[in-house]
Design a protein around this motif. Structure first.
Motif, PDB file in Angstrom:
ATOM      1  N   ALA A 127       0.514  -1.386   0.252  1.00  0.00           N
ATOM      2  CA  ALA A 127      -0.150  -0.316   0.046  1.00  0.00           C
ATOM      3  C   ALA A 127       0.692   1.186   0.074  1.00  0.00           C
ATOM      4  CB  ALA A 127      -1.594   0.473   0.733  1.00  0.00           C
ATOM      5  N   VAL A 128       2.320   1.365   0.570  1.00  0.00           N
ATOM      6  CA  VAL A 128       2.540   2.568   0.845  1.00  0.00           C
ATOM      7  C   VAL A 128       3.122   2.830  -0.635  1.00  0.00           C
ATOM      8  CG1 VAL A 128       5.249   3.085   1.379  1.00  0.00           C
ATOM      9  CG2 VAL A 128       3.396   2.054   3.369  1.00  0.00           C
TER      10      VAL A 128
ATOM     11  N   PHE B 120       1.228   7.470  -6.688  1.00  0.00           N
ATOM     12  CA  PHE B 120       0.554   8.496  -6.507  1.00  0.00           C
ATOM     13  C   PHE B 120       0.838   9.905  -6.907  1.00  0.00           C
ATOM     14  CE2 PHE B 120      -2.335  11.186  -4.070  1.00  0.00           C
ATOM     15  CZ  PHE B 120      -3.817  11.226  -4.556  1.00  0.00           C
ATOM     16  N   HIS B 121       1.403   9.832  -5.311  1.00  0.00           N
ATOM     17  CA  HIS B 121       2.377  11.263  -5.234  1.00  0.00           C
ATOM     18  C   HIS B 121       3.464  11.048  -6.425  1.00  0.00           C
ATOM     19  CE1 HIS B 121       1.045  11.796  -1.146  1.00  0.00           C
ATOM     20  NE2 HIS B 121       1.552  10.245  -0.470  1.00  0.00           N
ATOM     21  N   ARG B 122       4.069  10.419  -7.254  1.00  0.00           N
ATOM     22  CA  ARG B 122       4.716  10.956  -8.094  1.00  0.00           C
ATOM     23  C   ARG B 122       4.272  10.680  -9.739  1.00  0.00           C
ATOM     24  NH1 ARG B 122       6.470   5.259  -9.498  1.00  0.00           N
ATOM     25  NH2 ARG B 122       8.038   5.608  -8.634  1.00  0.00           N
TER      26      ARG B 122
ATOM     27  N   ASP C 261      10.875   4.264  -3.138  1.00  0.00           N
ATOM     28  CA  ASP C 261      10.016   3.716  -3.311  1.00  0.00           C
ATOM     29  C   ASP C 261      11.173   2.231  -3.489  1.00  0.00           C
ATOM     30  OD1 ASP C 261       8.139   1.514  -4.319  1.00  0.00           O
ATOM     31  OD2 ASP C 261       9.245   1.906  -6.889  1.00  0.00           O
ATOM     32  N   GLN C 262      12.790   2.280  -4.702  1.00  0.00           N
ATOM     33  CA  GLN C 262      13.012   1.590  -4.621  1.00  0.00           C
ATOM     34  C   GLN C 262      13.946   1.245  -2.947  1.00  0.00           C
ATOM     35  OE1 GLN C 262      16.455   3.292  -6.913  1.00  0.00           O
ATOM     36  NE2 GLN C 262      15.254   3.835  -8.620  1.00  0.00           N
ATOM     37  N   PHE C 263      13.699   2.116  -2.088  1.00  0.00           N
ATOM     38  CA  PHE C 263      14.253   1.661  -0.425  1.00  0.00           C
ATOM     39  C   PHE C 263      13.373   0.594  -0.210  1.00  0.00           C
ATOM     40  CE2 PHE C 263      13.641   1.653   3.961  1.00  0.00           C
ATOM     41  CZ  PHE C 263      15.178   1.132   4.167  1.00  0.00           C
ATOM     42  N   PHE C 264      12.638   0.726  -0.946  1.00  0.00           N
ATOM     43  CA  PHE C 264      11.405  -0.048  -0.117  1.00  0.00           C
ATOM     44  C   PHE C 264      11.257  -1.007  -0.923  1.00  0.00           C
ATOM     45  CE2 PHE C 264       8.995   3.528   1.926  1.00  0.00           C
ATOM     46  CZ  PHE C 264       9.181   3.353   2.882  1.00  0.00           C
ATOM     47  N   GLU C 265      11.111  -1.493  -1.903  1.00  0.00           N
ATOM     48  CA  GLU C 265      11.367  -2.344  -2.928  1.00  0.00           C
ATOM     49  C   GLU C 265      12.372  -3.818  -2.422  1.00  0.00           C
ATOM     50  OE1 GLU C 265      12.084  -3.797  -7.676  1.00  0.00           O
ATOM     51  OE2 GLU C 265      12.713  -1.729  -6.693  1.00  0.00           O
ATOM     52  N   THR C 266      13.726  -3.180  -1.481  1.00  0.00           N
ATOM     53  CA  THR C 266      14.722  -4.082  -1.568  1.00  0.00           C
ATOM     54  C   THR C 266      14.653  -3.712   0.030  1.00  0.00           C
ATOM     55  OG1 THR C 266      16.337  -1.921  -1.165  1.00  0.00           O
ATOM     56  CG2 THR C 266      16.230  -3.273  -3.197  1.00  0.00           C
TER      57      THR C 266
ATOM     58  N   TYR D 201       9.951  16.093  -8.732  1.00  0.00           N
ATOM     59  CA  TYR D 201      10.504  15.579  -8.281  1.00  0.00           C
ATOM     60  C   TYR D 201      10.806  13.815  -8.044  1.00  0.00           C
ATOM     61  CZ  TYR D 201      10.068  19.748  -5.134  1.00  0.00           C
ATOM     62  OH  TYR D 201      10.673  21.045  -4.789  1.00  0.00           O
ATOM     63  N   GLY D 202      10.640  13.962  -9.228  1.00  0.00           N
ATOM     64  CA  GLY D 202      10.273  12.338  -9.747  1.00  0.00           C
ATOM     65  C   GLY D 202      11.019  11.331  -9.384  1.00  0.00           C
ATOM     66  N   THR D 203      12.682  12.245  -8.959  1.00  0.00           N
ATOM     67  CA  THR D 203      14.018  10.750  -8.271  1.00  0.00           C
ATOM     68  C   THR D 203      14.020  10.928  -7.109  1.00  0.00           C
ATOM     69  OG1 THR D 203      15.803  12.231  -9.810  1.00  0.00           O
ATOM     70  CG2 THR D 203      16.465  11.105  -8.652  1.00  0.00           C
TER      71      THR D 203
END
Length: 312
Positions: free
Chosen positions: A146-147, A153-155, A171-176, A163-165
């Motif tokens: 959900a996060v 949604f924010h992207r 997102d990459q942190f939460f993916e890993t 602020y895309g980067t």
């Protein structure tokens, strides 16, 4: 806008009078109205980012399915919703004047009660929606899912304004690190933005409005969504306020173990929310918005570094 609003509200009353404009900050406008002589408030979308119908369904759910105090919902339409009038909320002073230990304890109790009474009501985590028969949920089985949906949604808003980067980095942190929120707890309905303009103390107890930022999330999301911006970021609020808030909350519902350990992970999500609000609401001088947005960006990367160091 006024005549359009009158036409919209005529489906609810024969005599419609639009009074004061109470709030005009994207993505909404709020008006005082009179429907057949009855004073009420209407919140209406004023930007593509607005979702008043979904917010109205959340408010309606809280009003009918929980014991926490909110104004009654009179109607929900495709781009608006109408509530009964609340004098106490209109008289509520500005947050800088009212965040004290007494208010914090009342806010903690209100949130603790909301979370307790909505535990078990949802089969997942995510954004509430306007459904055909009431509130629906964009459900995810895990909070981390959900996060990441919330980050997407924010992207959609933040990437076009530069602020895309920073969204991608989070997102990459939460993916890993899909264990970042392990132990956070079950899904409950979270208000998402409790402060004194949204929660007033009355003789009958606290009463709240404005479910614009509502999420079905672990209760600790609401905890940090209150503490981080409204207590910790304020120079005139001391630790006794946070202690009162936590005591008020825990008088109703326990916080989960390791609450503090997950705080940096929540800070990442909150900072992106703050960047969006900063640019969507367009308050203050544009140069100030840019400076604050850059500082929030820096804090995101500082928090990511902190989390990576802890993980190693």
């Amino acid at each position: 806008m006024t005549q359009q609003l009158v036409s919209t509200l005529e489906s609810y009353a024969d005599d419609v009078v639009v009074g004061r404009r109470l709030h005009d900050v994207p993505p909404y406008r709020v008006y005082e109205v009179y429907l057949d002589g009855r004073q009420a408030a209407v919140k209406v979308d004023a930007h593509p980012r607005g979702h008043a119908a979904a917010e109205g369904r959340v408010h309606e759910f809280v009003a009918t399915q929980t014991g926490v105090s909110v104004p009654a919902v009179l109607a929900v339409g495709s781009d608006h919703y109408v509530t009964a009038w609340c004098d106490e909320l209109e008289r509520s002073p500005a947050p800088l004047e009212t965040i004290d230990s007494e208010w914090a304890a009342a806010a903690g109790r209100w949130l603790g009660t909301l979370h307790t009474e909505t535990a078990g009501a949802f089969d997942g985590f995510g954004r509430p929606r306007d459904g055909d028969s009431g509130i629906e949920l964009e459900a995810h089985a895990d909070w981390i899912e959900a996060v990441r949906a919330r980050l997407s949604f924010h992207r959609s808003f933040l990437e076009p304004i530069g602020y895309g980067t920073v969204v991608d980095a989070v997102d990459q942190f939460f993916e890993t690190h899909d264990n970042a929120f392990d132990g956070a707890g079950e899904p409950v309905l979270c208000h998402g933005d409790i402060h004194p303009e949204h929660l007033a103390r009355t003789g009958d107890g606290p009463v709240a409005i404005d479910f614009e930022h509502a999420l079905v999330a672990p209760g600790e999301y609401d905890y940090w969504r209150t503490v981080v911006p409204y207590f910790e970021a304020r120079n005139d609020v001391d630790d006794s306020v946070t202690r009162a808030f936590r005591a008020g909350y825990e008088s109703v519902r326990s916080v989960p173990a390791a609450l503090e350990q997950r705080k940096p992970a929540y800070r990442l999500l909150l900072l992106l929310e703050f960047i969006e609000s900063l640019h969507l609401q367009r308050r203050g001088d544009p140069s100030t918005r840019t400076t604050r947005g850059d500082r929030f960006r820096e804090l995101v990367f500082e928090t990511l570094e902190e989390l990576r160091e802890k993980a190693n």
